[in-house]
Design a protein around this motif. Structure first.
Motif: not given
Length: 278
Positions: A188-191, A261-267
């Motif tokens: 996701a971070r790499s788009h 969503s990304l923040a939740l996944i990383e958490s």
């Protein structure tokens, strides 16, 4: 199209589809006209020609008769039907390799294209607890090979919605989960993918019934794939595709935005890591 057979090493389904298009056009028939005596739509014929649909032997024999193909399609149907995937999933796996865009909802586990090797191994071992290591190794190898689709930086577009249950269900071990979720986050971070999570707090939502995958193509009509336990079904009826597309749109509207969503996944990944090393 006399007696020459297709080379099974050269994408047999795509070659068979290309030969079908040539033979149909040579006969002066439209896709709809060829589909009529087969009791299928013109769109179905288009999918056969594009390689997004598998040609079954009963269709191959009828096509040989209609197009006066001297048994060509029946002879080559077997090579085009060979697959390293289970029967219920083979058509979907081969279609996704040709897709321009894939949109999917996963209610229980991380989708195959996004799994890490240890996660995939744990899933297959759960599915087949008495299988040999060689069998599991082969399944994992084939699943990892599918992920090569994502090596292209832009195609296919992959938009995935995960149920929060996917994040919370421990598959393999806590370390396996931490690594699997970080893999998602990296994509996701790499788009490379669009990733959303529909949280438990969303309550009832439009796709509570199970997994859903929408696939669109450059030169063939879109498909919907629905899956159950050891079963799978490709749907191409335009009304059904439109309805499932609306369903997916409503699902994304109910989900967390990609950044949240990304923040939740990383958490959740950090929680798994913390518990593993506590």
């Amino acid at each position: 199209m006399a007696g020459k057979n297709l080379d099974p090493s050269s994408s047999p389904r795509a070659l068979l589809g290309a030969e079908l298009r040539v033979a149909r056009e040579r006969a002066g028939m439209s896709q709809a006209e060829l589909g009529e005596p087969l009791f299928v739509s013109g769109s179905f014929i288009g999918q056969l020609e594009a390689g997004t649909r598998r040609m079954h032997i009963e269709f191959a024999r009828q096509i040989d008769d209609i197009l006066d193909a001297n048994g060509f399609f029946a002879r080559n149907c077997g090579a085009a039907a060979k697959s390293k995937y289970p029967d219920h999933f083979a058509a979907a796996a081969e279609a996704e390799a040709l897709a321009r865009a894939i949109r999917e909802y996963a209610p229980l586990i991380i989708p195959g294209l996004l799994q890490t090797e240890p996660y995939a191994r744990a899933v297959f071992r759960a599915y087949q607890p008495t299988a040999t290591e060689e069998t599991i190794d082969e399944l994992v190898t084939n699943r990892m090979a599918r992920a090569a689709l994502l090596e292209d930086p832009t195609t296919p577009l992959l938009w995935t919605v995960l149920d929060e249950a996917v994040l919370r269900r421990e598959v393999g071990s806590r370390q396996v989960m931490a690594d699997a979720l970080r893999h998602l986050a990296a994509l996701a971070r790499s788009h490379r993918i669009i990733l959303q999570v529909i949280p438990f707090t969303a309550g009832a939502h439009p796709v509570l019934g199970g997994p859903l995958r929408l696939m669109s193509f450059d030169d063939a009509p879109p498909l919907v794939y629905v899956e159950g336990l050891e079963t799978g079904l490709l749907l191409d009826d335009p009304a059904t595709v439109n309805q499932r597309t609306l369903t997916y749109d409503l699902l994304t509207a109910s989900s967390l935005p990609p950044r949240e969503s990304l923040a939740l996944i990383e958490s959740v990944a950090e929680d798994y890591d913390h518990d593993e090393h506590a």
